[in-house]
Design an enzyme around this catalytic site. Structure first.
Site: not given
Ligand SMILES: NC(=O)c1ccc[n+]([C@@H]2O[C@H](COP(=O)([O-])OP(=O)(O)OC[C@H]3O[C@@H](n4cnc5c(N)ncnc54)[C@H](O)[C@@H]3O)[C@@H](O)[C@H]2O)c1
Length: 437
Positions: A121, A250, A261
């Site tokens: 990332t 979520f 992350c």
């Protein structure tokens, strides 16, 4: 296809193994010689469900190799994936040191056309930086591709084998065709391969993680408000989750997000925005809420027992940042246990997979238990920090017998408050009314 994956961590090892599983010849590279030795002995250095079996099969069938020799791996590969860590640096931005070093090493080893694919990332603009680094070190032709990874630890194999979508950022038709061929076996049920510019691919990854992190913080704020006004966050969650614009995922409140992350990626976006003169207020708020939420259970403990915890003993169930992984990076359990230790409490911890990682962090400052019930002996209270499945239906009578006081602080809402009341527990959870027998 012949490819190498550089960086053999949670992402690189899973990606390399899954590419081998679909028939490619894969060389996994790492600078950590001990890790590579262990892999070559057949040991898997991380816990990820299903990974060990896949590695064993692909090694046995001669498609998967492990080495520290990056140059040799690059010479034998057409595609070179970069999957090294991009940790947070002091100013909050992503530390690209390892990515850039690896790009330079690839360039020096190249002996013909290569596609360099970034799985790590990385902030917008990194593909261009990688291109410049490589161009300054080789005369051979190459393409750079951004291919962010969206797998979840704990379900990484499933996510990699059946991704919701694959994102490929490249301006090169040649690289595009190669990546399409590589990923086709993974998208047989019509999930899209989305082609875009490298900058958009890089931003897509940060946008996805930011959205998920913000959603968790928003639900945690609602949970805290529910407690104040006497509403039940479980009912509210169900009430909004069936709205198709919102969806069910979520929405679970808890003790804050952790892991390798979300925390660092949210900070990296805030930092990128700052560098371009923007104040990313939504993400700053999401992060602030998360920092506070990680202390939630300790605040509840102190409200119940007072701030002075000397001589008290607390059992902690669950140390990894989420179930089905041994990863403890930025885990809420760290904030919670450190706060208990600062208040002079004694901590007895259990986790099905993360005791080894926990020992690296806490050393002999806490007690470790392989069996969850052993952590409860003489405990003034139990804190549930990670929702491992095996905690969901325990023997409550045995728990009560072992504990000094039948008090549970449940940071993951895995039990029903009325049920706990009937079983004779004092039970605190998140966004729901506390109950007493
Ligand atoms: N962990 C996740 O769930 C996840 C999901 C999606 C994306 N990502 C991203 O993927 C990247 C890797 O994450 P991870 O969790 O696998 O990291 P990790 O820390 O588990 O693994 C990184 C590996 O790279 C190796 N390495 C470092 N420098 C190297 C070098 N110069 N040459 C060769 N190897 C080197 C390290 O020894 C380590 O084994 C990060 O950018 C992360 O943000 C992670």
């Amino acid at each position: 296809m012949k490819l190498c994956v550089i960086g053999t961590g949670y992402v690189g090892l899973v990606a390399g193994t899954c590419f081998a599983e679909s028939g490619n010849d894969v060389i996994c590279v790492d600078i950590d010689a001990e890790k590579i030795e262990r892999l070559n002995r057949g040991e898997v250095p991380i816990y990820e469900p299903g990974l060990e079996e896949l590695i064993r099969r692909n090694v046995a069938e001669g498609r998967l190799f492990f080495t520290t020799d990056l140059a040799e791996a690059v010479r034998r590969s057409l595609l070179c994936f970069i999957a090294v860590g991009t940790p947070q640096s002091d100013d909050g931005s992503a530390d690209l040191g390892a990515v850039i070093r690896v790009a330079a090493e690839i360039a020096e080893a190249m002996d013909g056309y290569r596609v360099i694919v970034t799985k790590s990332t990385v902030p917008v603009g990194t593909s261009e930086r990688i291109r410049q680094v490589i161009a300054s070190r080789t005369k051979h032709p190459f393409d750079v591709v951004s291919n962010p990874e969206f797998l979840k630890e704990g379900a990484a194999i499933e996510d990699f084998m059946k991704p919701d979508r694959v994102v490929i950022g490249t301006d090169s038709p040649r690289a595009r065709a190669l990546l399409q061929e590589l990923y086709e076996p993974f998208v047989r049920t019509e999930q899209p391969i989305l082609f875009m510019s490298p900058a958009s691919a890089e931003m897509t990854k940060y946008c996805a993680n930011s959205m998920l992190a913000a959603r968790i913080s928003l639900m945690n704020e609602f949970a805290n408000l529910c407690e104040k006004v006497g509403a039940n966050i479980d009912d509210v969650r169900r009430g909004v989750g069936f709205d198709r614009r919102i969806g069910q995922h979520f929405l679970f409140p808890g003790v804050g997000y952790g892991g390798s992350c979300f925390p660092k990626d949210v900070k990296a976006v805030i930092r990128t925005a700052e560098q371009y003169g923007l104040d990313f207020r939504m993400l700053r708020a999401a992060e602030e809420v998360n920092v506070r939420q990680k202390r939630l259970l300790v605040d509840k403990v102190m409200e119940h027992f007072g701030e002075y915890l000397r001589g008290m003993r607390f059992a902690v169930w669950g140390l990894s940042f989420k179930p089905r992984t041994d990863d403890m990076r930025e885990a809420p359990s760290i904030t919670i246990i450190e706060a208990l230790l600062r208040a002079n409490a004694e901590v007895h911890a259990h986790d099905p997979e993360a005791l080894g990682e926990a020992r690296k962090i806490f050393g002999d400052r806490i007690h470790y238990h392989r069996v969850n019930y052993d952590a409860l002996r003489g405990a003034d209270a139990l804190l549930i920090v990670t929702e491992w499945n095996e905690f969901r239906r325990p023997d409550f009578d045995r728990m009560k017998q072992l504990m000094k006081h039948p008090v549970i602080f449940d940071g993951r809402n895995i039990y029903d408050p009325e049920d706990m009341q009937a079983r004779g527990f004092i039970y605190y959870s998140v966004g729901r009314r506390p109950v007493k027998p």
